[in-house]
Design a protein around this motif. Structure first.
Motif, PDB file in Angstrom:
ATOM      1  N   ASN A  42      95.447  32.823  15.201  1.00 43.30           N
ATOM      2  CA  ASN A  42      96.534  31.903  14.847  1.00 43.30           C
ATOM      3  C   ASN A  42      97.789  32.115  15.683  1.00 43.30           C
ATOM      4  O   ASN A  42      98.891  31.756  15.265  1.00 43.30           O
ATOM      5  CB  ASN A  42      96.885  32.013  13.357  1.00 43.30           C
ATOM      6  CG  ASN A  42      95.708  31.691  12.465  1.00 43.30           C
ATOM      7  OD1 ASN A  42      94.875  30.859  12.800  1.00 43.30           O
ATOM      8  ND2 ASN A  42      95.620  32.366  11.332  1.00 43.30           N
ATOM      9  N   THR A  43      97.628  32.691  16.853  1.00 40.65           N
ATOM     10  CA  THR A  43      98.738  32.903  17.774  1.00 40.65           C
ATOM     11  C   THR A  43      98.388  32.275  19.110  1.00 40.65           C
ATOM     12  O   THR A  43      97.318  32.538  19.665  1.00 40.65           O
ATOM     13  CB  THR A  43      99.018  34.397  17.965  1.00 40.65           C
ATOM     14  OG1 THR A  43      99.334  34.994  16.691  1.00 40.65           O
ATOM     15  CG2 THR A  43     100.175  34.623  18.915  1.00 40.65           C
ATOM     16  N   LEU A  44      99.283  31.429  19.625  1.00 41.13           N
ATOM     17  CA  LEU A  44      99.060  30.761  20.895  1.00 41.13           C
ATOM     18  C   LEU A  44      99.932  31.413  21.970  1.00 41.13           C
ATOM     19  O   LEU A  44     101.153  31.478  21.834  1.00 41.13           O
ATOM     20  CB  LEU A  44      99.401  29.273  20.791  1.00 41.13           C
ATOM     21  CG  LEU A  44      99.315  28.457  22.080  1.00 41.13           C
ATOM     22  CD1 LEU A  44      97.900  28.488  22.650  1.00 41.13           C
ATOM     23  CD2 LEU A  44      99.770  27.023  21.845  1.00 41.13           C
ATOM     24  N   TYR A  69     103.426  31.904  20.306  1.00 41.56           N
ATOM     25  CA  TYR A  69     103.903  30.968  19.294  1.00 41.56           C
ATOM     26  C   TYR A  69     103.013  31.050  18.061  1.00 41.56           C
ATOM     27  O   TYR A  69     101.805  31.328  18.150  1.00 41.56           O
ATOM     28  CB  TYR A  69     103.891  29.539  19.829  1.00 41.56           C
ATOM     29  CG  TYR A  69     104.840  29.291  20.977  1.00 41.56           C
ATOM     30  CD1 TYR A  69     106.171  28.956  20.749  1.00 41.56           C
ATOM     31  CD2 TYR A  69     104.403  29.384  22.299  1.00 41.56           C
ATOM     32  CE1 TYR A  69     107.046  28.711  21.798  1.00 41.56           C
ATOM     33  CE2 TYR A  69     105.268  29.140  23.361  1.00 41.56           C
ATOM     34  CZ  TYR A  69     106.591  28.817  23.106  1.00 41.56           C
ATOM     35  OH  TYR A  69     107.445  28.587  24.151  1.00 41.56           O
ATOM     36  N   GLU A  70     103.605  30.772  16.903  1.00 41.16           N
ATOM     37  CA  GLU A  70     102.870  30.654  15.648  1.00 41.16           C
ATOM     38  C   GLU A  70     103.520  29.565  14.815  1.00 41.16           C
ATOM     39  O   GLU A  70     104.560  29.011  15.192  1.00 41.16           O
ATOM     40  CB  GLU A  70     102.879  31.986  14.895  1.00 41.16           C
ATOM     41  CG  GLU A  70     104.262  32.436  14.464  1.00 41.16           C
ATOM     42  CD  GLU A  70     104.267  33.760  13.720  1.00 41.16           C
ATOM     43  OE1 GLU A  70     103.171  34.304  13.480  1.00 41.16           O
ATOM     44  OE2 GLU A  70     105.368  34.250  13.378  1.00 41.16           O
ATOM     45  N   LEU A  71     102.924  29.244  13.669  1.00 45.75           N
ATOM     46  CA  LEU A  71     103.501  28.274  12.746  1.00 45.75           C
ATOM     47  C   LEU A  71     104.266  28.999  11.645  1.00 45.75           C
ATOM     48  O   LEU A  71     103.787  30.008  11.121  1.00 45.75           O
ATOM     49  CB  LEU A  71     102.410  27.402  12.126  1.00 45.75           C
ATOM     50  CG  LEU A  71     101.552  26.569  13.075  1.00 45.75           C
ATOM     51  CD1 LEU A  71     100.587  25.705  12.280  1.00 45.75           C
ATOM     52  CD2 LEU A  71     102.400  25.714  14.009  1.00 45.75           C
ATOM     53  N   ASP A  72     105.448  28.480  11.294  1.00 46.32           N
ATOM     54  CA  ASP A  72     106.177  29.067  10.169  1.00 46.32           C
ATOM     55  C   ASP A  72     105.642  28.494   8.858  1.00 46.32           C
ATOM     56  O   ASP A  72     104.658  27.734   8.843  1.00 46.32           O
ATOM     57  CB  ASP A  72     107.689  28.846  10.317  1.00 46.32           C
ATOM     58  CG  ASP A  72     108.080  27.371  10.306  1.00 46.32           C
ATOM     59  OD1 ASP A  72     107.275  26.529   9.853  1.00 46.32           O
ATOM     60  OD2 ASP A  72     109.213  27.052  10.747  1.00 46.32           O
ATOM     61  N   THR A  76     107.007  28.081  16.066  1.00 45.79           N
ATOM     62  CA  THR A  76     108.116  28.995  16.268  1.00 45.79           C
ATOM     63  C   THR A  76     107.691  30.114  17.203  1.00 45.79           C
ATOM     64  O   THR A  76     106.511  30.482  17.244  1.00 45.79           O
ATOM     65  CB  THR A  76     108.597  29.584  14.920  1.00 45.79           C
ATOM     66  OG1 THR A  76     109.715  30.443  15.136  1.00 45.79           O
ATOM     67  CG2 THR A  76     107.495  30.385  14.252  1.00 45.79           C
ATOM     68  N   GLU A  77     108.635  30.623  17.968  1.00 46.09           N
ATOM     69  CA  GLU A  77     108.309  31.717  18.875  1.00 46.09           C
ATOM     70  C   GLU A  77     108.082  33.001  18.077  1.00 46.09           C
ATOM     71  O   GLU A  77     108.917  33.388  17.257  1.00 46.09           O
ATOM     72  CB  GLU A  77     109.415  31.911  19.908  1.00 46.09           C
ATOM     73  CG  GLU A  77     109.080  32.995  20.935  1.00 46.09           C
ATOM     74  CD  GLU A  77     110.103  33.131  22.043  1.00 46.09           C
ATOM     75  OE1 GLU A  77     110.361  34.272  22.481  1.00 46.09           O
ATOM     76  OE2 GLU A  77     110.654  32.081  22.476  1.00 46.09           O
ATOM     77  N   LYS A  78     106.978  33.655  18.355  1.00 44.47           N
ATOM     78  CA  LYS A  78     106.616  34.891  17.670  1.00 44.47           C
ATOM     79  C   LYS A  78     107.077  36.118  18.451  1.00 44.47           C
ATOM     80  O   LYS A  78     107.342  37.177  17.881  1.00 44.47           O
ATOM     81  CB  LYS A  78     105.100  34.921  17.463  1.00 44.47           C
ATOM     82  CG  LYS A  78     104.569  36.118  16.699  1.00 44.47           C
ATOM     83  CD  LYS A  78     103.071  35.975  16.493  1.00 44.47           C
ATOM     84  CE  LYS A  78     102.497  37.139  15.708  1.00 44.47           C
ATOM     85  NZ  LYS A  78     101.025  36.981  15.479  1.00 44.47           N
ATOM     86  N   GLY A  79     107.137  36.001  19.771  1.00 44.27           N
ATOM     87  CA  GLY A  79     107.538  37.118  20.617  1.00 44.27           C
ATOM     88  C   GLY A  79     107.157  36.826  22.054  1.00 44.27           C
ATOM     89  O   GLY A  79     106.586  35.782  22.369  1.00 44.27           O
ATOM     90  N   TYR A 138      94.444  23.368  19.223  1.00 42.71           N
ATOM     91  CA  TYR A 138      94.359  24.573  18.404  1.00 42.71           C
ATOM     92  C   TYR A 138      94.704  24.267  16.965  1.00 42.71           C
ATOM     93  O   TYR A 138      95.492  23.372  16.668  1.00 42.71           O
ATOM     94  CB  TYR A 138      95.326  25.645  18.933  1.00 42.71           C
ATOM     95  CG  TYR A 138      95.282  25.817  20.435  1.00 42.71           C
ATOM     96  CD1 TYR A 138      94.313  26.611  21.039  1.00 42.71           C
ATOM     97  CD2 TYR A 138      96.214  25.174  21.258  1.00 42.71           C
ATOM     98  CE1 TYR A 138      94.270  26.755  22.418  1.00 42.71           C
ATOM     99  CE2 TYR A 138      96.185  25.319  22.637  1.00 42.71           C
ATOM    100  CZ  TYR A 138      95.209  26.107  23.208  1.00 42.71           C
ATOM    101  OH  TYR A 138      95.153  26.238  24.578  1.00 42.71           O
ATOM    102  N   ASP A 139      94.115  25.045  16.056  1.00 43.45           N
ATOM    103  CA  ASP A 139      94.513  25.035  14.656  1.00 43.45           C
ATOM    104  C   ASP A 139      95.123  26.404  14.364  1.00 43.45           C
ATOM    105  O   ASP A 139      94.407  27.383  14.210  1.00 43.45           O
ATOM    106  CB  ASP A 139      93.305  24.777  13.761  1.00 43.45           C
ATOM    107  CG  ASP A 139      93.684  24.700  12.285  1.00 43.45           C
ATOM    108  OD1 ASP A 139      94.872  24.891  11.969  1.00 43.45           O
ATOM    109  OD2 ASP A 139      92.793  24.441  11.457  1.00 43.45           O
ATOM    110  N   LEU A 140      96.447  26.444  14.297  1.00 37.97           N
ATOM    111  CA  LEU A 140      97.163  27.719  14.103  1.00 37.97           C
ATOM    112  C   LEU A 140      97.465  27.991  12.640  1.00 37.97           C
ATOM    113  O   LEU A 140      98.152  28.962  12.317  1.00 37.97           O
ATOM    114  CB  LEU A 140      98.473  27.725  14.899  1.00 37.97           C
ATOM    115  CG  LEU A 140      98.358  27.494  16.414  1.00 37.97           C
ATOM    116  CD1 LEU A 140      99.742  27.608  17.071  1.00 37.97           C
ATOM    117  CD2 LEU A 140      97.389  28.476  17.061  1.00 37.97           C
TER     118      LEU A 140
END
Length: 407
Positions: free
Chosen positions: A87-89, A103-106, A112-115, A404-406
């Protein structure tokens, strides 16, 4: 008796309220389950091959209307590789951009940027070590140099370690290894590769053997080479899926050896070999001659389930690197039965161009893919069981680099 009647009345009221709450909660859960899935797409805007811009955005519908990044897309800098895991793009820079952004979904479903992290040279190859660890490899193009394997912690979006590997080289022949996959299985890391000239022009003078370098994992101690002369080199540049795994952890390695896929010499049929689960050699009794069965050479392959895979097949192998132009209509789509070694052409699918990375999304026996022709670009849904395709949303750009399905 009065106390008992009151208690019974209270309990009855509580039960009624509980049932009502349960019905409401059930209704809410059912409503939530019926809501459309949010897909995340990596979108390439229209432009020249060297000037196009990548975006990332969400869509609730892949099969109707149109897809455009205008007003909603998160713009990416330069040309990007895309890789998804857990679940991380990851959006990974190429050539002179050494940033990888995750990126991930909030909780509201927004991207949203994850890192992010920085690497030294282009990461040309990606793979999964486990649910929480991704692998990525720097592959220098010129001379005899280390191939640097990165272990990436997906949760913290950070590099946890690096290992310098040579994989294979021959200074006598001036050849080095170009890896095409990173597959971890049973305490082993399998790295299929083909031989390219060390001067950096991607010429391939030796294409008569399939090669896999095998390492212990996670120790990364080299153990041996796995080879087979029934087909040529495994995988294709820029696609990082030279081997695919089925539900039983059997590994299938495919060879293209196609001029359109960048191989300057071709000496064996395009086909598929298998390494059975628990083994570390190619199965002597298994070889699928895809070129003979499908009438062309494999450009890309994706495992779907129940022994079936879908594959792009090169129909015109006359142009070097011809597969990498999105609008160059030289590919047809087929369903491959890996057990019975048969090929079925997918109906309602036009001849189409190629791509980089692994841009197909598989869900419940269906494959969603970006299809670009000289006239337009659309999402297509492929019913693998029936080998039929349905045209979906129009892509108001060059192509989708990924679906993708995040969630």
């Amino acid at each position: 008796m009065k106390l008992n009647r009151n208690l019974i009345l209270a309990l009855s009221l509580f039960a009624a309220l509980g049932t009502a709450c349960s019905d409401i909660a059930g209704s809410e859960n059912e409503e939530e389950q019926q809501q459309p899935t949010n897909y995340t797409v990596a979108f390439t805007a229209q432009g020249s091959e060297n000037e196009s811009t990548d975006y990332i955005f969400n869509t609730e519908d892949l099969m109707s209307g149109s897809l455009s990044a205008e007003g909603i897309g998160i713009e990416q800098t330069g040309w990007r590789y895309m890789y998804e895991q857990n679940n991380t793009l990851f959006s990974v820079g190429y050539f002179d951009d050494n940033n990888a952004i995750a990126y991930e979904l909030d909780d509201e479903g927004n991207i949203t940027e994850k890192g992010r992290f920085v690497f030294e040279n282009t990461l040309d190859l990606f793979g999964k070590a486990d649910d929480n660890t991704a692998l990525a490899m720097e592959v220098p193009r010129i001379d005899f140099a280390d191939r640097v394997l990165h272990k990436i912690d997906i949760n913290s979006v950070s590099i946890q370690g690096k290992e310098n590997l040579r994989i294979w080289e021959s200074k006598e022949d001036s050849l080095v290894a170009w890896p095409t996959d990173l597959e971890v299985r049973g305490g082993k890391l399998f790295v299929p590769f083909y031989k390219i000239h060390a001067r950096g022009d991607f010429s391939t003078p030796q294409t008569d053997t399939a090669y896999v370098a095998m390492y212990s994992y996670p120790e990364l101690e080299f153990e041996k080479y796995i080879t087979d002369t029934r087909m040529g080199p495994i995988g294709v540049y820029g696609l990082f899926n030279g081997m695919i795994a089925d539900e039983n952890d059997n590994l299938y390695a495919y060879s293209s050896a196609s001029l359109a896929n960048g191989f300057t010499t071709q000496s064996k049929s395009s086909g598929i070999l298998r390494i059975n689960n628990g083994e570390t050699e190619f199965n002597d009794s298994y070889f699928f001659d895809v070129e003979e069965e499908a009438g062309g050479k494999i450009n890309f392959i994706e495992y779907v389930g129940n022994g079936k895979a879908v594959a792009n097949i090169v129909t015109d192998d006359s142009q070097l690197w011809g597969s990498f132009s999105a609008g160059n209509e030289i590919h047809k789509l087929v369903v491959l039965d890996l057990e019975n070694k048969t090929s079925t052409e997918v109906s309602n699918m036009p001849l189409h161009g190629g791509f980089y990375g692994s841009p197909w999304y598989v869900n419940d026996g269906m494959v969603y893919m970006s299809v670009t022709t000289s006239e337009s670009a659309h999402v297509y849904k492929v019913d693998v069981e029936n080998a039929t395709a349905t045209k979906g949303a129009e892509i108001l750009g060059n192509k989708l680099k990924g679906i993708y399905d995040l969630n």
